[in-house]
Design a protein around this motif. Structure first.
Motif, short mmCIF file in Angstrom:
data_model
loop_
_atom_site.label_atom_id
_atom_site.label_comp_id
_atom_site.label_asym_id
_atom_site.label_seq_id
_atom_site.Cartn_x
_atom_site.Cartn_y
_atom_site.Cartn_z
N ALA A 152 -2.92 -2.64 -3.12
CA ALA A 152 -2.71 -3.80 -3.84
C ALA A 152 -2.63 -5.18 -3.11
CB ALA A 152 -1.67 -3.48 -4.83
N THR A 194 -6.30 -4.25 -7.12
CA THR A 194 -5.39 -3.21 -6.84
C THR A 194 -6.43 -1.92 -6.93
OG1 THR A 194 -3.50 -1.68 -7.66
CG2 THR A 194 -4.68 -3.08 -9.35
N ILE A 237 -0.28 3.68 -6.46
CA ILE A 237 -1.17 2.57 -6.02
C ILE A 237 -1.43 2.76 -4.71
CG2 ILE A 237 -0.82 -0.06 -5.61
CD1 ILE A 237 1.29 -0.14 -7.84
N TYR A 239 0.84 -1.16 -0.04
CA TYR A 239 0.02 -0.15 -0.05
C TYR A 239 0.98 1.19 0.01
CZ TYR A 239 0.95 -0.63 4.98
OH TYR A 239 1.58 -0.70 6.42
N THR A 292 -10.45 0.77 -8.87
CA THR A 292 -10.06 -0.61 -8.28
C THR A 292 -10.56 -1.70 -9.16
OG1 THR A 292 -10.58 0.14 -5.99
CG2 THR A 292 -10.60 -2.25 -6.50
#
Length: 678
Positions: A217, A272, A214, A209, A282
């Motif tokens: 994930a 993710t 990102i 994270y 997402t």
């Protein structure tokens, strides 16, 4: 009159005993020296099912390991703290915007109240750096922990003795957890009583994270929650009845690792969440093996087996016998303009099964019944003291839709209410739904008009209530016509002194269920009205910083209105719990007396268990029970725990049925656990 006298004779003494038991602290307040934080106990007590309780336990464990940065978290992340309402979250965000970072818990007291500050303190951080990309801060260094648990029953089950079960009389659980900055991994291995394979269930989850764009994930087992759970909501921990205002909304994290021993209710693959300014995307993929019941004649999946038991030859033949493939994405846009803030977006999901599923086209004579596409639209916006939310979900097979919409309003500081409308289609189907509902969580075949209110009357007194008018377009398969009912519950918390608190719940419910009021040869299926009245009173007493007492009395009456006449069923429960803590040692025990006429009058109560374990005790029949729980911090990095429980029934000679039958009226079990950390 004679029947009434007998009923009073059986049930009034228990009520009187409860009253006297709870009256004692009123006359002996001088023994109360210090207050103990029992917010966690009360939170677990609010669970309406074993599934809700398991989600709560997993949530609290996650919050302990990944405390939320109060000065950086957005509204969705703050809502993960189950004690906070929508308006508590708004108050925190407004304070940060108007006055800057919250630097101490004392600064937070006037914002959400001292009681809530005490409850959330173990799960938040105040000293995160400004503009930090992380709002749910994990450990700042590497950590490794191993938790093992062993359980066995004092009397073996019939299936183990006669060989119907392939395994032995013990349950074994291991959980290995590794965490580092921006990274965590968990591995779970579990074997239930009667299962032969020591690794009957294994789960691996790896999460990263806050790496650039990102946000989150996960590879391995994970859970998803979007909107209000009509399309997918795999981590709902508040069901209807848990709390007047917060239970309606789905507050769980959108994407999270699945690290519990539950063998259903998760996806397996990769997912993710990417954050690009105001937009979050997402995407997810799953190829999970699930247990299913398949009709040998048609080859159709008739239902999914979520018990997780693989003891008999039949249960083992169903293990992972169907592949469930899921792909999809969620798009979310966040906005804020002055006092107006919110989010809007949607989800599309495609699922495919390796065998045809009858629920996808229950009335079709032929066709593709193994795959379907579903999608949903969601919105959530706030302006000042008003918050609006809605979700609409659509299923392709069957072709139907469901929606829920509502509004939250803070009347004055400390007084808030929520209203919501839900209309769930008769044929709508999503195997991943986790919706707010009276019956199940599938978001189908139900309507409801709900209003709830909570009010902090003073520093010592809080009250709440809800009323839900629900309908079922089709009552059930043998009664395919509409039915309606209502549910009303009142909550009250009174802090008599710093060391004594009381919690009262009163419930009245009218609900119809289908029942055969004829015979097997000549069935007469009708709607059977059930009227339930229930009262519960809890008292928590802190005698000192080391000693804590908790008492409960609960009475339940269920009236079944048969065509031949009314039948009244009664149930009552009394328990006394005591806890003692000194240094590295903690001891807790509870004695319970219970008497219920029938399963309809059965009562439930949360029971303390080993770490990372949840138990919602079922009290059905007549008898008494005991549990003793002890834990010892043997070394700085090692903690040992043990639990013993036993029940003594006076209305039976055997406990359980079928292969789970135990040749005793006194079933019991031992539990041992060990946590080792580096």
């Amino acid at each position: 009159m004679r029947k009434l006298f007998i009923a009073l004779k059986r049930h009034v003494p228990a009520t009187v005993m409860t009253f006297l038991l709870f009256l004692a602290p009123l006359f002996f307040p001088s023994f109360l020296l210090h207050a103990e934080n029992n917010d966690l106990q009360q939170l677990y007590d609010s669970a309406e099912s074993e599934a809700n309780l398991e989600q709560l336990v997993e949530l609290i464990e996650s919050l302990k390991n990944n405390r939320i940065s109060l000065n950086e978290a957005d509204g969705d992340e703050l809502r993960q703290l189950p004690w906070l309402t929508t308006f508590d979250v708004h108050a925190i965000v407004d304070y940060r915007r108007d006055k800057g970072p919250i630097l101490s818990l004392q600064d937070l007291d006037p914002v959400i109240g001292k009681d809530k500050v005490t409850a959330i303190a173990p799960y938040i951080l105040l000293n995160s750096a400004p503009n930090s990309p992380s709002s749910a801060l994990g450990p700042q260094h590497s950590a490794l922990s191993l938790y093992s648990r062993l359980c066995w029953e004092t009397t073996g089950r019939k299936g183990i003795i006669n060989g119907a079960y392939s395994g032995d009389n013990y349950k074994l659980y291991h959980r290995l957890q590794f965490s580092a900055p921006h990274f965590e991994a968990g591995f779970v291995q579990d074997k239930d009583i009667g299962e032969a394979d020591i690794a009957d269930f294994s789960s691996l989850s790896i999460r990263a994270y806050d790496f650039g764009v990102i946000k989150n994930a996960v590879i391995g087992n994970y859970r998803l929650n979007f909107g209000e759970g009509l399309l997918i909501g795999q981590s709902r921990y508040f069901a209807k009845g848990s709390e007047p205002t917060s239970s309606v909304r789905l507050s769980s994290k959108q994407l999270s690792s699945s690290t519990s021993s539950s063998e259903s209710g998760f996806l397996q693959g990769a997912a993710t969440t990417m954050k690009l300014d105001h937009v979050e995307v997402t995407s997810f993929y799953s190829a999970n093996h699930v247990d299913a019941v398949i009709n040998k004649t048609s080859g159709f999946i008739t239902s999914f087996d979520e018990s997780g038991n693989h003891r008999t030859a039949l249960e083992t033949s169903r293990k992972d016998n169907v592949t469930e493939t899921v792909t999809g994405a969620n798009l979310l846009y966040r906005y804020q303009t002055g006092l107006l803030s919110g989010k809007a977006g949607g989800t599309v999901l495609s699922c495919h099964y390796s065998a045809p599923l009858n629920k996808l086209a229950p009335y079709a004579a032929a066709g593709d019944q193994s795959s379907a596409i579903m999608y949903s639209l969601e919105t959530d916006c706030s302006y000042g003291k008003v918050s609006l939310f809605a979700e609409a979900a659509f299923s392709e097979k069957p072709n139907d839709s469901s929606w829920i919409a509502g509004a939250e309003y803070e009347i004055v500081h400390g007084v808030s209410m929520i209203t919501s409308l839900r209309r769930y289609g008769e044929n709508y189907f999503s195997p991943f739904a986790g919706a707010f509902a009276e019956r199940g969580v599938g978001a189908s075949n139900e309507g409801g008009d709900y209003v709830g209110i909570t009010a902090k009357v003073s520093d010592r007194l809080s009250v709440g209530a809800y009323y839900d008018l629900f309908t079922f377009p089709l009552l059930d398969d043998h009664c395919p016509y509409p039915s309606e009912g209502n549910d009303c519950r009142i909550f009250m918390t009174w802090k008599q002194s710093p060391g004594v608190s009381w919690n009262l719940q009163l419930q009245h419910k009218y609900k119809e269920e289908q029942a055969n009021q004829g015979s097997t040869g000549t069935p007469l299926w009708t709607a059977l009205p059930k009227i339930t009245n229930r009262s519960r009173l809890d008292c928590d007493v802190d005698v000192s910083g080391r000693v804590h007492f908790r008492s409960r009395g609960e009475v339940k009456k269920v009236v079944n209105k048969y065509q031949s006449g009314d039948t009244a069923l009664f149930g009552w429960l009394i328990y006394q719990q005591a806890g003692y803590h000194v240094g590295k040692f903690t001891l807790k025990g509870r004695v319970t007396l219970f008497n219920t006429d029938d399963y309809d009058a059965a009562l439930y109560a949360y029971e303390d268990d080993l770490p990372l374990t949840s138990t919602l005790g079922l009290y059905n029949g007549r008898g008494k029970s005991l549990f003793i729980l002890a834990s010892w911090q043997a070394m700085e990095r090692m903690k040992l725990a043990a639990r013993y429980n036993m029940a003594w029934y006076s209305d039976r000679d055997l406990f359980g049925s079928g292969n789970d039958e135990r040749a005793t009226s006194c079933p019991g079990s031992f539990h041992l656990g060990c946590i080792f950390s580096l």
